[in-house]
Design a protein around this motif. Structure first.
Motif, PDB file in Angstrom:
ATOM      1  N   SER A 248      -5.201   0.156  15.710  1.00 38.67           N
ATOM      2  CA  SER A 248      -5.039   0.930  16.949  1.00 38.67           C
ATOM      3  C   SER A 248      -4.166   2.159  16.718  1.00 38.67           C
ATOM      4  N   CYS A 249      -3.406   2.156  15.622  1.00 39.92           N
ATOM      5  CA  CYS A 249      -2.588   3.328  15.297  1.00 39.92           C
ATOM      6  C   CYS A 249      -3.412   4.395  14.562  1.00 39.92           C
ATOM      7  N   GLY A 250      -4.677   4.070  14.305  1.00 39.72           N
ATOM      8  CA  GLY A 250      -5.536   5.035  13.633  1.00 39.72           C
ATOM      9  C   GLY A 250      -5.710   4.769  12.144  1.00 39.72           C
ATOM     10  N   VAL A 251      -5.075   3.714  11.630  1.00 37.21           N
ATOM     11  CA  VAL A 251      -5.172   3.427  10.199  1.00 37.21           C
ATOM     12  C   VAL A 251      -6.516   2.755   9.909  1.00 37.21           C
ATOM     13  N   GLU A 252      -7.162   3.206   8.840  1.00 38.92           N
ATOM     14  CA  GLU A 252      -8.482   2.660   8.510  1.00 38.92           C
ATOM     15  C   GLU A 252      -8.384   1.635   7.392  1.00 38.92           C
ATOM     16  N   PHE A 253      -9.214   0.614   7.516  1.00 40.70           N
ATOM     17  CA  PHE A 253      -9.331  -0.389   6.461  1.00 40.70           C
ATOM     18  C   PHE A 253     -10.704  -0.226   5.815  1.00 40.70           C
ATOM     19  N   PRO A 254     -10.808  -0.488   4.496  1.00 40.89           N
ATOM     20  CA  PRO A 254     -12.102  -0.268   3.843  1.00 40.89           C
ATOM     21  C   PRO A 254     -13.195  -1.211   4.333  1.00 40.89           C
ATOM     22  N   ASP A 255     -12.873  -2.429   4.733  1.00 39.29           N
ATOM     23  CA  ASP A 255     -13.909  -3.336   5.225  1.00 39.29           C
ATOM     24  C   ASP A 255     -13.311  -4.332   6.201  1.00 39.29           C
ATOM     25  N   ASP A 256     -14.175  -5.256   6.664  1.00 36.38           N
ATOM     26  CA  ASP A 256     -13.756  -6.154   7.737  1.00 36.38           C
ATOM     27  C   ASP A 256     -13.090  -7.430   7.263  1.00 36.38           C
ATOM     28  N   ARG A 257     -13.010  -7.621   5.934  1.00 38.36           N
ATOM     29  CA  ARG A 257     -12.457  -8.893   5.472  1.00 38.36           C
ATOM     30  C   ARG A 257     -10.984  -9.029   5.846  1.00 38.36           C
ATOM     31  N   PRO A 258     -10.582 -10.235   6.229  1.00 37.23           N
ATOM     32  CA  PRO A 258      -9.191 -10.400   6.671  1.00 37.23           C
ATOM     33  C   PRO A 258      -8.175 -10.052   5.584  1.00 37.23           C
ATOM     34  N   THR A 259      -8.606 -10.134   4.303  1.00 34.71           N
ATOM     35  CA  THR A 259      -7.653  -9.872   3.226  1.00 34.71           C
ATOM     36  C   THR A 259      -7.625  -8.401   2.824  1.00 34.71           C
ATOM     37  N   SER A 260      -8.457  -7.570   3.433  1.00 39.80           N
ATOM     38  CA  SER A 260      -8.532  -6.196   2.929  1.00 39.80           C
ATOM     39  C   SER A 260      -7.283  -5.395   3.320  1.00 39.80           C
ATOM     40  N   LEU A 261      -6.982  -4.403   2.488  1.00 38.84           N
ATOM     41  CA  LEU A 261      -5.744  -3.639   2.644  1.00 38.84           C
ATOM     42  C   LEU A 261      -6.062  -2.222   3.081  1.00 38.84           C
ATOM     43  N   PRO A 262      -5.159  -1.606   3.855  1.00 35.12           N
ATOM     44  CA  PRO A 262      -5.414  -0.217   4.255  1.00 35.12           C
ATOM     45  C   PRO A 262      -5.347   0.714   3.044  1.00 35.12           C
ATOM     46  N   GLU A 263      -6.075   1.817   3.119  1.00 33.87           N
ATOM     47  CA  GLU A 263      -6.035   2.752   1.992  1.00 33.87           C
ATOM     48  C   GLU A 263      -4.779   3.604   2.091  1.00 33.87           C
ATOM     49  N   LEU A 264      -4.041   3.669   0.976  1.00 34.93           N
ATOM     50  CA  LEU A 264      -2.773   4.401   0.979  1.00 34.93           C
ATOM     51  C   LEU A 264      -2.723   5.373  -0.192  1.00 34.93           C
ATOM     52  N   SER A 265      -1.941   6.438  -0.028  1.00 32.75           N
ATOM     53  CA  SER A 265      -1.750   7.375  -1.131  1.00 32.75           C
ATOM     54  C   SER A 265      -0.680   6.820  -2.055  1.00 32.75           C
ATOM     55  N   ASN A 266      -0.447   7.535  -3.158  1.00 29.46           N
ATOM     56  CA  ASN A 266       0.586   7.127  -4.097  1.00 29.46           C
ATOM     57  C   ASN A 266       1.960   7.084  -3.453  1.00 29.46           C
ATOM     58  N   GLN A 267       2.075   7.808  -2.334  1.00 28.32           N
ATOM     59  CA  GLN A 267       3.382   7.854  -1.664  1.00 28.32           C
ATOM     60  C   GLN A 267       3.377   7.020  -0.379  1.00 28.32           C
ATOM     61  N   TYR A 268       2.534   6.014  -0.355  1.00 31.15           N
ATOM     62  CA  TYR A 268       2.463   5.045   0.750  1.00 31.15           C
ATOM     63  C   TYR A 268       1.977   5.643   2.060  1.00 31.15           C
ATOM     64  N   GLU A 269       1.392   6.832   2.036  1.00 29.51           N
ATOM     65  CA  GLU A 269       0.942   7.448   3.272  1.00 29.51           C
ATOM     66  C   GLU A 269      -0.470   6.960   3.587  1.00 29.51           C
ATOM     67  N   SER A 270      -0.705   6.611   4.833  1.00 25.84           N
ATOM     68  CA  SER A 270      -2.031   6.127   5.217  1.00 25.84           C
ATOM     69  C   SER A 270      -2.922   7.329   5.517  1.00 25.84           C
ATOM     70  N   ASN A 271      -4.138   7.038   5.999  1.00 23.21           N
ATOM     71  CA  ASN A 271      -5.047   8.150   6.342  1.00 23.21           C
ATOM     72  C   ASN A 271      -4.525   8.966   7.521  1.00 23.21           C
ATOM     73  N   VAL A 272      -3.564   8.411   8.272  1.00 19.08           N
ATOM     74  CA  VAL A 272      -2.928   9.189   9.348  1.00 19.08           C
ATOM     75  C   VAL A 272      -1.720   9.910   8.737  1.00 19.08           C
ATOM     76  N   PRO A 273      -1.744  11.223   8.601  1.00 16.97           N
ATOM     77  CA  PRO A 273      -0.609  11.906   7.968  1.00 16.97           C
ATOM     78  C   PRO A 273       0.686  11.599   8.728  1.00 16.97           C
ATOM     79  N   GLY A 274       1.753  11.340   7.968  1.00 20.54           N
ATOM     80  CA  GLY A 274       3.037  11.045   8.596  1.00 20.54           C
ATOM     81  C   GLY A 274       3.227   9.576   8.929  1.00 20.54           C
ATOM     82  N   LEU A 275       2.169   8.775   8.792  1.00 20.91           N
ATOM     83  CA  LEU A 275       2.279   7.345   9.054  1.00 20.91           C
ATOM     84  C   LEU A 275       2.228   6.619   7.705  1.00 20.91           C
TER      85      LEU A 275
END
Lengths: 890, 294
Positions: free
Chosen positions: A292-319
């Motif tokens: 709901s914060c806008g962070v995307e996950f690669p798939d629907d599996r419960p174990t999947s992890l959000p995609e992050l940059s090398n600096q822990y930034e999610s697809n939402v800049p600043g988050l």
């Protein structure tokens, strides 16, 4: 002075919360969040600004920091893994009890002046970098330029969902069941946590347990038996409401009075006066909120992890996302990330703590480059990992061993010297840091444990191999996974069969990884090759969280199995199309795959697990064969007899590759000579099955062994009761060769038709014990034995996870005297005497307990001591491939 | 796969001992006919040497059994060889002494050796036949399983007894309290049931201790009480007690047989080992005296 600042800032936050605006808002005060807030507070203190207004805020939904650790049981020892990683955090942390750690963190909050706001559950985050709007459960809002999500994966406890759910009468955790006495307590829930709490409370309270369903379906077997026993036991004040729901909670009207819970039961509404309601309903996973914060996950599996940059930034800049939610469940990792993420937000490009470990791993590579560059290069070069979260790829490399091949002795010496130098430097750094830390500890007057004194084990540098050297050999029980980064590797399945050459980007070793069986085939390393060897533990983590990698490996597994069974001379490319058409099937233990009399149109190849074939003889179902991974069954349906002549059942959790007639024929068309081999294999199988079907008592033994879980065994101890004289020499031999503590229990374990399966490790294909070992102390030797190394910290996870009771926690004790002094003069203890039984309470208490289990006597040249010490030949250790022999030779 | 100690590796040590016996017989028969065969001829010394070496090696089983790290064969192999060579020893030693006996230390050694070997045969008999019987007695369960069942039965009987009249309650509870299982070595080996029960006299209200082997007295009492019961509830309880005691009888009998068989499998060693020690002492005396009075 510092203390005053923190009190002041907290007061200010409370009073002006409506309009607060911060540079960084950190959500969640677990290890990651605390460390981040501590670092942010340090930045605040270093500022020139005299307003003392904090630029950070730490939001915690609970009334205390580190909710997950708070939930641990009292006195639990918390570990500081991984040992090779340094802590980089303003907040103190090392291995210790739950209480000590929570105390350090509480101190840290005060000393650093962390601006923390408790009981503030974040319900929404909106906006964008520079202007995020954070909404709290009490309606307050906070504005922040950057947000760090450090909320973990445990989530918040699921609440009762009825009026009064937040009353003080209701609690969602139970620290110590013995803290309450002579109360009436209602426990809501039917999971293991609820049952364990209820049983603990029932010892000195009147307890009701409320179960939504008509049975305890989710509970572990031990808990299930215990709870049913307690419910049926008239002498214990313990009862259960089945198929009942909580409809209301009535808080006490006065202090000291009891409240009540209203239940909706099949017999109508019931009101129970009670002092306490303990609701254990699991937790709400945080993923929905994160999405709901806008962070995307690669798939629907419960174990999947959000995609992050090398600096822990999610697809939402600043988050930013750190800790378990980003895939790093260990405390130290999360704390380091907390520190680093604040630096990144402040625009400082710090190198992560593990940077030097990467340098060490790459030290033997033929080129010098920045580890970060090599990392990026490899991720580009390996198609399967290209889309993996960069942080996860980093961890993947960190946990893997880099192997480089050289073609002549001279260059080998050169490269080895280089990587040895790097190793020595690393070792020295580790030792120095260890010394500093120890000195610091000694100065602080805190108790120093054995673990504190043990210097950390150094990490390995690049492994150098000679071109053509063997990577693994047929029959070896290793289960690491190899990826080719550069050069090539060669694999040969059959001694005279074709040699396959694998190129960069390709991988191998997936068969043992998936099936848990020994290696099939020999692999050698090519010239100027760089391989990544990844341990099973890391691969399991990757497979569970990354669909793309899993699909890639699954598919290649199928291709190679088809190649091996049906078309050894065919290049992989030609099999690709067929491989896409076959199906992977999964079966739980006991599931039927097909029944006798069905009409069949497919064959199965076992990918992992064990399948029992049985036939109806008279009224009884007789086992006629059991097959392990790599074997084929049901092929007769495609070879002229469409009716199934036997029932196939999964003996343990099993996966098969299902091949239909069209694909089967297509494969045979490509390599017609192969039909002879398949017919020969089928003929042998049929001969064995006919023999077993003619001996129903033998089939019963097979069924018994499968029921005992030996379907997943690789090497199990079996006692012939007709020969066993009960001398216990097997146990004595085990104790004598293993520090005075026997790892087998001859007297226990079921038997059938004089075949006894005593309690002793059967070295499972996929060892259950390995699953949650926090220090990775459990390994499989190349010869197949599953063993525990010295790094065991005695957490007991393996003991809990072993379904066969083959592991127990035991003190480390010293044996007294030798064999001759005992025989001749009666001095010391008898060889093989159980030192655990003869130890005094003081001995046991002083010694640290560690997990002990059978290691198959892998360091004894003669083989398992128990078997060699049996005077009558009753005890043997065999693998499932010899079970039929067990019956036919009797 | 599973083989007993006699079948071990195609009876490898039977062939070894037969060869040794043939060799010994040849040595024995090679003694000149003008002198009667004797332990004092070179043939006699050779046979004596073989026998003494065998005795020492046979006694070493006790050491090998506890050398758990030993790579010198398996213990089963040693045991198999121990049995065959030990049996052969009886013949070799007889050839050595040329069947001359008297009241002296030499014959004492022969007698002790024979006793050791015979106790060994007894042990062999137990080892070969009792495990199978034990397995049948336990019928796929462990001894602890049977003991657990006994405990559960006793709990149940205690609860049922509370619903009976005072006399029955006393009989039933005393039957539980005075059940005998195990006991000393002799009791274990004999396996005789010495359980007792207290029977209160109807008139004097004094209680008398009487035997309750195989729980028969109490079963008898319950069986005769059922038809006399006046209330249906009482009859039901008695009937149930009767059933539970029936099962208790079986469980106790199984446990008693279990204990007895296990005891015999251990007991023979208490003869075999001390006799071996005595024999070894006699052997030392025999060897020294022979060389002293050469």
């Amino acid at each position: 002075m510092i203390r005053r600042v923190s009190i002041l800032t907290r007061w200010e936050v409370k009073s002006v919360a409506m309009e607060s605006r911060f540079h960084i808002a950190i959500v969640g005060s677990g290890p990651g969040g605390l460390s981040a807030a501590g670092r942010a507070a340090e930045h605040d203190l270093g500022r020139q600004d005299t307003s003392h207004q904090p630029t950070h805020i730490l939001l915690e939904s609970f009334k205390a920091p580190a909710k997950t650790i708070q939930r641990y049981q009292k006195g639990k020892h918390v570990m500081a893994e991984p040992h090779f990683l340094d802590l980089r955090s303003p907040i103190k942390f090392r291995a210790g009890t739950r209480e000590a750690i929570l105390e350090w963190w509480r101190q840290g909050i005060d000393e650093k002046g962390i601006n923390i706001r408790y009981e503030s559950e974040v319900t929404a985050i909106s906006g964008k970098q520079g202007d995020f709007l954070i909404t709290l459960n009490d309606g307050d809002t906070i504005r922040a330029e950057n947000v760090v999500l450090a909320i973990g994966t445990q989530g918040n406890p699921r609440k009762l969902g009825v009026p009064g759910e937040d009353e003080r009468l209701v609690q969602y955790q139970l620290d110590d069941p013995y803290a309450y006495q002579d109360e009436t307590i209602v426990v809501v829930g039917a999971g293991d946590a609820a049952i364990e709490n209820a049983l603990g409370l029932a010892e000195q309270n009147r307890v009701y347990i409320v179960n939504r369903r008509d049975e305890f379906a989710r509970a572990k077997e031990g808990n299930l038996n215990a709870v049913l026993k307690a419910i049926n036991d008239q002498s214990v004040d313990f009862s259960c409401f089945y198929e009942s729901h909580v409809s209301a909670v009535r808080p006490p009207t006065d202090e000291g009075e009891s409240g009540a819970i209203v239940l909706d039961t099949p017999e109508g509404e019931r009101t129970i006066e009670c002092h306490r309601i303990v609701a254990r309903l699991g937790s709400v996973p945080p993923r929905k909120f994160v999405e709901s914060c806008g962070v995307e996950f690669p798939d629907d599996r419960p174990t999947s992890l959000p995609e992050l940059s090398n600096q822990y930034e999610s697809n939402v800049p600043g988050l930013y996302i750190i800790g378990a939610l980003g895939g790093y469940p260990l405390i130290k990792q999360a704390m380091n990330q907390g520190h680093d993420v604040i630096e990144y937000i402040h625009g400082n490009d710090v190198k992560p703590v593990d940077h030097e470990l990467l340098m060490l791993q790459f030290s033997g590579l033929p080129y010098m480059a920045d580890p970060e560059e090599i990392l990026a290069l490899y991720q580009q070069r390996l198609p399967m990992f290209r889309r993996m979260n960069a942080l996860q790829f980093r961890e993947f490399i960190l946990e893997s061993r880099v192997i480089a091949s050289v073609s002549d002795d001279q260059s080998r010496e050169e490269v080895e010297a280089r990587s040895r130098a790097a190793e020595e430097k690393h070792q020295q750094t580790l030792l120095e840091r260890h010394k500093d830390r120890l000195a610091e500890l000694e100065a602080s007057n805190e108790p120093i444990t054995e673990a504190d004194r043990t210097p950390p084990k150094p990490r390995p540098a690049t492994r150098i191999m000679q071109e053509g050297e063997s990577i693994f050999q047929d029959g070896e029980y290793t289960n690491t996974f190899y990826t080719i980064a550069e050069g090539e590797a060669h694999i040969q399945y059959e001694p005279d069969g074709p040699v396959y050459t694998l190129k960069p980007g390709q991988f191998f070793g997936e068969m043992s990884l998936i099936s848990g069986r020994p290696r099939s085939g020999n692999a050698t390393i090519g010239p100027e090759t760089i391989l990544l060897e990844t341990p099973r533990r890391m691969m399991v983590k990757v497979l569970n969280s990354n669909e793309e990698v899993k699909d890639g490996i699954d598919w290649m597994f199928i291709v190679r199995v088809l190649q091996k069974h049906f078309a050894p001379d065919l290049p992989i490319e030609e099999l690709r199309k067929i491989a896409r058409k076959v199906e992977l099937q999964q079966y739980a233990s006991g599931d039927s795959i097909y029944d006798e009399g069905d009409s069949g149109d497919c064959l199965h190849l076992i990918r992992s697990g064990t399948v029992t074939l049985s036939r109806k003889v008279g009224d009884a179902q007789i086992a006629i064969d059991h097959l392990q991974s790599g074997r084929m069954f049901g092929q007769l349906a495609l070879m002229g007899d469409p009716v199934r002549r036997e029932t196939a059942t999964a003996a343990v959790k099993t996966e098969t590759i299902m091949l239909r007639s069209r694909e089967f024929l297509a494969l045979l068309k490509k390599d017609p000579q192969r039909i002879d081999d398949i017919q020969a294999e089928t003929r042998n199988q049929l001969k064995l099955e006919t023999m077993l079907a003619s001996m129903p008592e033998g089939g019963n033994v097979i069924s018994f062994l499968m029921d005992e879980g030996l379907g997943e065994a690789t090497n199990a101890m079996i006692i012939d009761e007709d020969l066993c004289v009960g001398c216990d020499n097997c146990e004595k031999a085990c104790a004598d060769t293993h520090g005075g503590i026997s790892r087998l229990d001859r007297k226990a374990g079921a038997s059938h038709a004089s075949v006894q399966v005593p309690i002793s490790c059967r070295h499972c294909e996929h060892p259950h014990c390995m699953k949650d070992c926090p220090v990775d102390a459990i390994h499989r030797a190349p010869s197949g034995e599953v063993f525990i190394d010295d790094s065991c910290i005695g957490c007991g996870n393996c003991e809990t996870n072993c379904p066969y009771d083959a592991i127990h926690m035991a003190p480390e004790l010293k044996r007294k005297g030798g064999i001759l002094s005992w025989i001749l003069f009666g001095f010391g203890s008898e060889p093989g005497a159980d030192s655990e039984k003869s130890a005094t309470a003081a001995d046991t208490q002083q010694s640290s307990h560690k997990a002990v289990k059978c290691d198959g006597c892998m360091d004894l040249k003669g083989g398992p001591a128990c078997v060699r010490a049996c005077p009558t030949g009753a005890a043997i250790r065999i693998g499932p491939d010899r079970f039929p022999e067990l019956i036919t030779r009797r | 796969m599973h083989q007993n100690i006699l079948q071990y590796r195609g009876r490898r040590y039977l062939w070894v001992v037969l060869a040794l016996l043939i060799l010994s017989l040849i040595i024995y028969l090679s003694q000149p006919s003008d002198l009667p065969p004797n332990g004092g001829s070179w043939q006699g010394y050779t046979l004596g040497g073989i026998a003494a070496a065998l005795i020492v090696w046979l006694a070493l089983l006790g050491y090998r059994k506890r050398s758990f790290r030993s790579r010198l064969g398996t213990l089963q192999g040693w045991t198999s060889a121990h049995v065959y060579l030990g049996s052969g020893l009886l013949i070799i030693a007889s050839l050595h002494c040329a069947f001359q006996f008297g009241f002296n230390i030499h014959t004492l050694l022969y007698v002790l050796m024979t006793a050791v070997i015979l106790s060994g045969f007894l042990g062999l008999f137990f080892y070969l036949s009792y495990p199978r019987r034990l397995a049948r007695v336990r019928s796929g369960r462990r001894r602890t399983d049977w003991l657990t069942e006994l405990n559960e039965i006793d709990d149940r009987i205690h609860k049922l007894a509370q619903r009976c009249n005072a006399r029955t309650r006393k009989i039933v509870e005393s039957a539980l309290d005075r059940t005998h299982l195990g006991g000393g070595a002799i009791a274990q080996l004999r396996g005789v049931d010495r359980s007792l029960v207290l029977r209160p006299d109807r008139e004097t209200s004094e209680s008398k201790l009487i035997g309750n082997p195989e729980q028969e007295t109490v079963i008898e009492h319950l069986a005769s009480a059922v038809p006399k019961a006046t209330k249906s509830d009482e009859a039901q309880v008695l009937q149930e007690l009767l059933n539970v005691f029936g099962r208790r009888r079986t469980v106790l009998s199984r446990l008693r047989q279990d204990i007895r068989l296990q005891a015999w499998m251990k007991a023979w060693l208490y003869a075999h080992v001390p006799l071996t020690v005595a024999m070894l002492s006699a052997l030392v005396v025999h060897v020294i005296s022979v060389f002293l009075y050469w």
